[in-house]
Design a protein around this motif. Structure first.
Motif, PDB file in Angstrom:
ATOM      1  N   VAL A 252      30.196  35.368  37.951  1.00  0.00           N
ATOM      2  CA  VAL A 252      31.319  35.204  38.875  1.00  0.00           C
ATOM      3  C   VAL A 252      30.895  34.382  40.079  1.00  0.00           C
ATOM      4  CG1 VAL A 252      32.867  36.453  40.433  1.00  0.00           C
ATOM      5  CG2 VAL A 252      32.484  37.298  38.123  1.00  0.00           C
ATOM      6  N   TRP A 253      29.667  34.657  40.617  1.00  0.00           N
ATOM      7  CA  TRP A 253      29.220  33.881  41.779  1.00  0.00           C
ATOM      8  C   TRP A 253      29.000  32.419  41.415  1.00  0.00           C
ATOM      9  CZ3 TRP A 253      25.328  30.783  43.400  1.00  0.00           C
ATOM     10  CH2 TRP A 253      25.241  30.533  44.773  1.00  0.00           C
ATOM     11  N   ASN A 254      28.467  32.164  40.221  1.00  0.00           N
ATOM     12  CA  ASN A 254      28.237  30.780  39.814  1.00  0.00           C
ATOM     13  C   ASN A 254      29.537  30.010  39.666  1.00  0.00           C
ATOM     14  OD1 ASN A 254      25.430  31.003  39.725  1.00  0.00           O
ATOM     15  ND2 ASN A 254      25.484  31.815  37.635  1.00  0.00           N
ATOM     16  N   SER A 255      30.612  30.696  39.270  1.00  0.00           N
ATOM     17  CA  SER A 255      31.916  30.033  39.143  1.00  0.00           C
ATOM     18  C   SER A 255      32.656  29.948  40.469  1.00  0.00           C
ATOM     19  CB  SER A 255      32.771  30.777  38.109  1.00  0.00           C
ATOM     20  OG  SER A 255      32.979  32.118  38.522  1.00  0.00           O
ATOM     21  N   ASP A 256      32.391  30.914  41.342  1.00  0.00           N
ATOM     22  CA  ASP A 256      33.086  30.926  42.639  1.00  0.00           C
ATOM     23  C   ASP A 256      32.086  31.400  43.693  1.00  0.00           C
ATOM     24  OD1 ASP A 256      34.782  30.981  44.759  1.00  0.00           O
ATOM     25  OD2 ASP A 256      35.958  32.712  44.064  1.00  0.00           O
ATOM     26  N   LYS A 257      31.500  30.458  44.430  1.00  0.00           N
ATOM     27  CA  LYS A 257      30.480  30.799  45.409  1.00  0.00           C
ATOM     28  C   LYS A 257      31.046  31.444  46.662  1.00  0.00           C
ATOM     29  CE  LYS A 257      27.066  27.388  43.976  1.00  0.00           C
ATOM     30  NZ  LYS A 257      27.672  27.207  42.665  1.00  0.00           N
ATOM     31  N   ASN A 258      32.348  31.472  46.778  1.00  0.00           N
ATOM     32  CA  ASN A 258      32.970  32.122  47.941  1.00  0.00           C
ATOM     33  C   ASN A 258      33.286  33.590  47.683  1.00  0.00           C
ATOM     34  OD1 ASN A 258      32.961  29.739  49.482  1.00  0.00           O
ATOM     35  ND2 ASN A 258      34.846  29.028  48.474  1.00  0.00           N
ATOM     36  N   THR A 259      33.045  34.031  46.504  1.00  0.00           N
ATOM     37  CA  THR A 259      33.362  35.425  46.194  1.00  0.00           C
ATOM     38  C   THR A 259      32.419  36.364  46.942  1.00  0.00           C
ATOM     39  OG1 THR A 259      33.569  37.029  44.405  1.00  0.00           O
ATOM     40  CG2 THR A 259      31.840  35.370  44.194  1.00  0.00           C
ATOM     41  N   HIS A 260      32.907  37.516  47.295  1.00  0.00           N
ATOM     42  CA  HIS A 260      32.116  38.522  48.002  1.00  0.00           C
ATOM     43  C   HIS A 260      31.711  39.675  47.070  1.00  0.00           C
ATOM     44  CE1 HIS A 260      32.800  36.684  51.904  1.00  0.00           C
ATOM     45  NE2 HIS A 260      34.089  36.520  51.557  1.00  0.00           N
TER      46      HIS A 260
ATOM     47  N   LYS B 143      37.877  42.405  34.561  1.00  0.00           N
ATOM     48  CA  LYS B 143      37.527  42.019  35.923  1.00  0.00           C
ATOM     49  C   LYS B 143      36.489  42.981  36.480  1.00  0.00           C
ATOM     50  CE  LYS B 143      42.032  39.970  37.004  1.00  0.00           C
ATOM     51  NZ  LYS B 143      43.191  40.001  37.944  1.00  0.00           N
TER      52      LYS B 143
END
Length: 1284
Positions: free
Chosen positions: A258-266, A212
């Protein structure tokens, strides 16, 4: 250890030691651990499901494992107490071991911890291989971990790390250990540990998805936290470690995934915030921190940048304060973000214009607001900050096609124009570049410290590959070049090597592009006032000009030079006083007389450089004749227009006949510049004549040679009403100017009619002399009109010119009365042109003389030779010597039989022919002038056909020149002028000797040159004159393939010359006593000169004897030559003063064996009667040489053998008498005794060779025989046995 602080290097060492000790538990057990090893082996056996016996209970197995754990903890605690030095020494041994971590069975993957050692290697290939191996093994371990589960792996492996809730629950223990180890390793300063461990972390995080990223970010902050107690190197290592670790995360690409899989991630926002926070801690962290963010920006789409990166806490504040504090890294980040998102954002309003455009960015106002950022970018020197590359890419859009052409070596003048790949027009680019150079380079950097000057030149070097030739003038500005000249003018300058590097790179940049080369040369000279090479003490401009290889490039350069001359330019400001230096080695920069005060500061200096450079372009240019002729025509027309003519209406004139427009500067050209134009035009014509060789005559109307084109061009401009000659001519000069034009026109027609051949060559040479005279009239008005009129008369007589020109009264007078020889008048005219003529004029005179020298009369040759004998008053301080020396000097004056004439007659003639002032100077010369020796076969009144004016015009002309030079302050002396004139006449004599090698007149030239050489006084220029005469005598007379032959050569003259040369060769050296204080170098110089004269006399003797031998003389005339040698040898044997060298006499015998053969008896007699023992021994060498040459062996029993027998038999009595005297009076000195024995051995050998032993024995007296037997020993044995 005294404190609790522990550096990162210590952490690495301890970890290595732990790994090594773990290996030692398995590989190298000690005696005290035998039981433990046995138990461990048993435990391993119990762990294996296939080999565990059923008799061992689980409880017992647990007890054994607890014992092993306690023993391992004890070893670790003991290890921590070992001193640091011991740990390091053990660590070296530990690095040499490599063992895998234990596994539950042989089927499980193994992780070799030795790869961490290779990650710090200096070799990049080793680091890369170690990183690949690390990741490969950990991937296998992680696969096994997922397959068997956490419990199965934990039971079979050592616990390398304590279990924590750190987000790595799904990772194998070895993987968790590797992550922590890699994070700690990037903080190590050991070798290349940061690079290697960062590489491993990058590949590891990017390859194993279960790791991670947020957990790794948290772990980085925990492991590499900088506490308040950390200082110095320890804190620096932690900060750099965090920077490398975050960079590894950015390069792994996991954040973008990670952003491409989860656009809500910070995650991206947090990462940006952390890196910005890290950058604000230390100044040296800013640029690499921005590089980390830029790495992330390249991976994220614009949407993520707008919603996450730009919204990161702390970024906005960082941008707002960047312009005030001078943060070039914030400017770089802003430019990159704006380029990526392509959306205007008010966050950048203090750094970037709003709305954004490249044209607004490079305005003067906006660049001025960023001045502090530009200045502070010097922090990263010697590197250049990345922001400059971004700015250059925006300033000069990518011109890939031009760079490819430059790399291929294509010439820009042959390339087709290609459209730019950017939307900006050329005008916008030039405007932006001008603002950038003016505000940033000149205003911010050059006006500041040395570091910022250094940065300015580095930035310009980055600009060069993209810079179009049209923008060179903008970059190489006035301020920049003055800064460059100030640096290069002082070698002690701190930036001197940088400036040298900049000039070298600039020269390399223009190497294959003529457009660039022309632009650079123009910029360097324009802003330096034409003095770049002079000020910088380099040859930059000269070398750049010499590198033109194509006709198109040369034409472009010539056109730019012309535009620079005609276009008005502002006055060039003077650089610092340090730059006011000249360079004698700079060929391009030394065109103005350096002696004139303030000549370098005149505004015309740049134009003078232009004029001087035009003909020099052709010096290094290698083109085909047609292309070179085009360049020559263009240069010739410019020089003729600017130097000869002026426009009465405006500054432009259109010639409809030539279909060409001519321009003049708005301000009137000064007289010195016009003179320079004429001088360079003369030089251009002279060079063209030399390159033509034998001219090719063409019947076409279009001229094929430069001279013809020049006259056509001149006549065309003279016919234009609005164009007039710049120079106002007097009536006589104007008439001469017109007559020269008419005569040249007729000669050109005759040359075309004659076709190729000697006659055409003569006409061609005369025409080029007319060109030079025509220009010389403009340069020196009032001085050449008389020479022009005489030359025109000669042309009429020589080529049968019809009397179409206006005849003058002088011509009418010349027709009446006795006419002098044509060649005498022509030669007199040519000589009158030599004293004050330029080099091109002298070259033209020499060419004309070359084609007419075969017709030179004896009287004309005498006049030329009289110039060589001419001298001014002798030196004041004459040597005081004895009466005998005075007698010898008097004898030397008439050494070569060239009698002196009465000077008073010449003085009177000069006085009647010239004014009183001129006569005074002429009298000064006439008092030492001598009449010429009569030529063989010439009448006594050979000069009777010449009137007084014709005979002495040259003398009076020289006298007038000397008077003018004396009146000039600092002018050359009369003596130096006379030496120059003599040297020019010697050039004509050299041509005469080359063209007439076998004529009898060569002997006359020889006698005059010999006398001039011997009678040279030690005055100004005498050494140069001496060397010139010596060279002519050696190359053109002594070593010539032909020599004078024929009945015209009088034997008496040859005999006289031979006798006097032999006397000079034997003349002793006198040491003078000077009345004044003599220089210490006087005697060595006199001795060197005496040796030169003796060598010259010897060479003269050889040459004269060669001429005498070729005449096939009778015995009576031959006897006179032998008598001369007998008299010289008699003096040699009887007088100690004689310095005749025996080697010289032997060389005479070798070259002319008949002389030694005839003098053999004389030598035998004089050796026997010699007063000096030294002379007798030296005479034996001469006799021995004659014997070697005269005696032939029995192998050739022909006429030569019999002749040798007769020769030796005739002189046997004299030879035996000499032997008797030698044997009865042997020398006391050992070396002389050896010489006598050597001579006797040679005589006996010759006698035996010719079978004359009986004759020798019969000629020896009993006393002589006994003496030979006792003195010669074994050498006389053959004769002794014969007697018995």
């Amino acid at each position: 250890m005294g404190g609790k602080k522990r550096g990162n290097d210590s952490v690495d060492v301890l970890e290595n030691q732990i790994d090594a000790l773990a290996d030692e538990l398995r590989s190298k057990p000690s005696k005290n651990m035998k039981i433990e090893e046995t138990e461990e082996a048993r435990a391993d056996e119990m762990d294996s499901p296939s080999s565990t016996p059923s008799s061992i209970k689980p409880m017992e197995r647990r007890k054994r494992r607890k014992a092993l754990d306690k023993e391992r903890q004890r070893i670790n605690s003991d290890y921590r107490e070992v001193p640091k030095a011991t740990l390091q020494s053990e660590g070296l041994a530990a690095h040499e071991t490599s063992a895998p971590l234990p596994s539950a069975s042989s089927g499980l993957p193994e992780f070799h911890i030795s790869v961490f050692k290779d990650l710090a290697a200096a070799d990049s290939s080793i680091r890369e291989a170690a990183a690949e191996a690390l990741v490969t093994e950990l991937q296998e371990v992680q696969k096994a971990f997922r397959k068997l589960g956490k419990k199965g792996i934990d039971e079979g492996c050592f616990q390398l790390e304590a279990e924590n809730d750190d987000g790595f629950k799904n990772c194998a223990p070895s993987l968790r250990y590797a992550i922590r180890r890699l994070i700690r390793g990037v903080s190590s300063s050991r070798e290349c540990a940061r690079q290697g461990f960062a590489l491993g972390l990058t590949i590891l995080v990017g390859s194993i998805p279960c790791i991670k990223v947020d957990s790794v970010m948290k772990l980085i902050g925990d492991l590499l936290e900088v506490s308040s107690s950390m200082k110095g190197q320890e804190a620096r290592d932690c900060l750099l470690g965090r920077l490398f670790a975050y960079g590894a995360l950015a390069q792994s690409g996991r954040i973008a995934k990670v952003w491409n899989s989860d656009k809500n991630t910070h995650l991206a926002k947090e990462f940006t915030c952390i890196v910005i926070s890290l950058a604000s801690k230390k100044r040296y962290l800013q640029e690499p921190a921005v590089s980390v963010i830029l790495e992330l920006i390249e991976q994220l789409p614009a949407e993520a940048l707008l919603s996450h990166v730009l919204e990161a806490p702390g970024l906005n504040e960082w941008f707002e304060g960047a312009a005030e504090v001078g943060n070039p890294d914030a400017l770089l980040l802003a430019l990159k973000l704006r380029e990526k998102v392509s959306v205007d954002n008010k966050q950048f309003y203090k750094l970037l214009p709003f709305p954004f455009s490249a044209n607004k960015l490079f305005t003067t106002d906006h660049l001025s607001s960023l001045t502090i950022c530009f200045k502070e970018s010097t922090f990263c020197q010697p590197r250049v900050h990345s922001v400059w590359l971004v700015l250059i890419n925006m300033l000069l859009p990518d011109i890939a096609s031009q760079e490819e052409d430059a790399a291929l070596g294509l010439n820009s003048t042959k390339k087709t124009k290609r459209s730019r790949k950017c939307n900006s027009s050329d005008e916008d680019i030039m405007k932006n570049l001008h603002c950038f150079c003016e505000v940033v380079v000149e205003g911010a950097l050059l006006a500041s410290s040395h570091d910022r000057k250094h940065l300015a030149f580095e930035v310009l070097l980055f600009l060069l590959p993209r810079l179009p030739a049209s923008c060179v003038q903008i970059v190489l500005s006035h301020k920049l070049l003055h800064c460059l000249m100030d640096i290069l003018s002082t070698k002690d300058s701190w930036l001197y090597k940088l400036a040298q590097h900049f000039v070298k790179e600039l020269s390399d940049w223009v190497r294959n592009d003529d457009d660039r080369r022309v632009a650079v040369i123009m910029a360097l000279q324009k802003h330096s006032g034409g003095r770049f090479d002079c000020i910088t003490r380099t040859k930059t401009v000269r070398d750049l000009v010499a590198e033109f290889k194509t006709g198109s490039g040369c034409m472009l350069f010539v056109q730019n030079l012309m535009n620079m001359f005609v276009d008005e330019s502002p006055t060039v400001d003077e650089p610092s006083d340090q730059s006011q230096t000249t360079d004698d080695n700079s060929e391009m920069g030394s065109v103005v007389d350096k002696d004139s005060a303030g000549s370098l500061a005149t505004p015309d200096y740049l134009k003078s450089w232009v004029i001087d450079s035009l003909p020099r372009v052709l010096k290094y240019l290698k083109l085909d004749p047609e292309a070179k002729f085009r360049v020559q025509k263009k240069i010739m027309k410019f020089l003729a227009v600017q130097g000869l003519f002026s426009a009465s209406l405006g500054t432009e004139v259109m010639s409809f006949e030539l279909q060409e427009k001519f321009r003049w500067p708005k301000a009137a050209t000064s007289n010195p510049l016009c003179r320079m134009c004429i001088e360079q035009l003369q030089l251009l014509l002279a060079n063209a004549q030399k390159e033509e060789g034998f001219p090719s005559v063409s019947n076409d109307l279009e001229p094929k040679d430069l001279g013809s084109y020049f006259m056509r061009f001149l006549n065309t401009l003279c016919d234009i009403p609005s164009v007039s000659l710049f120079w106002s001519l007097s009536n006589e000069d104007g008439k001469a100017f017109r007559r020269l034009r008419a005569m040249e026109l007729w000669l050109a027609q005759e040359e075309r009619n004659n076709g190729p051949g000697p006659a055409a060559n003569k006409l061609h040479a005369v025409r080029y002399l007319l060109f030079q005279l025509l220009l010389q009239i403009l340069l020196r008005p009032g001085e050449f009109s008389e020479a022009v009129s005489e030359l025109i008369i000669c042309c009429k007589k020589a080529f049968g010119f019809p009397d179409l020109l206006d005849s003058s009264g002088e011509d009418d007078e010349s027709d009446s009365g006795e006419m002098p020889e044509l060649m005498d008048v022509l030669l007199d005219t040519l000589l009158s042109l030599l004293p004050q003529s330029s080099a091109p004029m002298r070259s033209a005179v020499e060419q004309v003389f070359k084609y007419f020298c075969n017709n030179v009369t004896d009287a004309g040759l005498i006049r030329m030779l009289r110039v060589i004998k001419k001298d001014l008053k002798p030196a004041r301080h004459q040597p005081v010597d004895s009466k005998d020396d005075d007698d010898d000097e008097h004898e030397d004056e008439d050494l070569f039989g060239i009698e002196e004439a009465e000077e008073t007659d010449e003085v009177e003639e000069l006085e009647t022919g010239d004014s009183d002032d001129e006569a005074n100077d002429s009298e000064e010369m006439g008092q030492v002038e001598t009449a010429g020796e009569e030529l063989p076969g010439a009448s006594d009144d050979s000069d009777g056909g010449m009137d007084d004016d014709a005979m002495f015009r040259m003398d009076s002309y020289l006298a007038q020149i000397f008077k003018e030079k004396k009146n000039q302050a600092g002018g050359e002396t009369a003596q130096s002028q006379l030496v120059l004139f003599k040297l020019r006449v010697l050039s004509l004599l050299e041509i005469y000797l080359h063209e007439n090698p076998g004529k009898s007149q060569v002997l006359t030239v020889f006698s005059y040159l010999i006398q001039a050489f011997v009678n040279l006084h030690t005055t100004e220029g005498s050494e140069q004159l001496e060397q010139r005469i010596w060279g002519i005598l050696q190359k053109k007379i002594f070593k010539a393939k032909e020599y004078p032959k024929g009945e015209h050569i009088q034997q008496s003259n040859l005999e006289s010359l031979l006798e006097k040369n032999l006397k000079w060769a034997s003349k002793p050296f006198k040491r003078k006593r000077f009345a004044a204080n003599p220089s210490k170098k006087k005697q060595p110089a006199s001795w060197a000169r005496h040796k030169m004269i003796a060598a010259l006399a010897q060479n003269s003797t050889f040459w004269i004897l060669k001429i005498i031998y070729a005449k096939d003389l009778s015995e009576s005339k031959t006897q006179k030559v032998l008598d001369i040698f007998q008299r010289v040898l008699l003096c040699y044997f009887d007088s100690k003063k004689s310095q005749l060298k025996s080697d010289f006499v032997k060389e005479v015998f070798r070259r002319q064996p008949w002389i030694g053969h005839q003098l053999f008896g004389f030598l035998l007699e004089k050796c026997g009667n010699a007063k000096s023992e030294f002379r007798r021994v030296e005479g034996l060498d001469l006799i021995e040489e004659v014997l070697k040459l005269s005696v032939s062996g029995p192998e050739n029993k022909g006429e030569k053998y019999m002749s040798s027998r007769r020769f030796l038999k005739e002189h046997m009595v004299s030879l035996c008498d000499l032997l008797e005297k030698l044997m009865m009076n042997m020398p006391e000195k050992q070396s002389r005794r050896a010489g006598v024995r050597r001579f006797c051995d040679q005589v006996l050998h010759s006698v035996l060779k010719l079978h004359l032993r009986k004759s020798l024995i019969g000629s020896l007296t009993p006393d002589a025989y006994a003496a030979c037997e006792s003195q010669l020993g074994d050498s006389f044995l053959p004769f002794k046995s014969q007697e018995q």
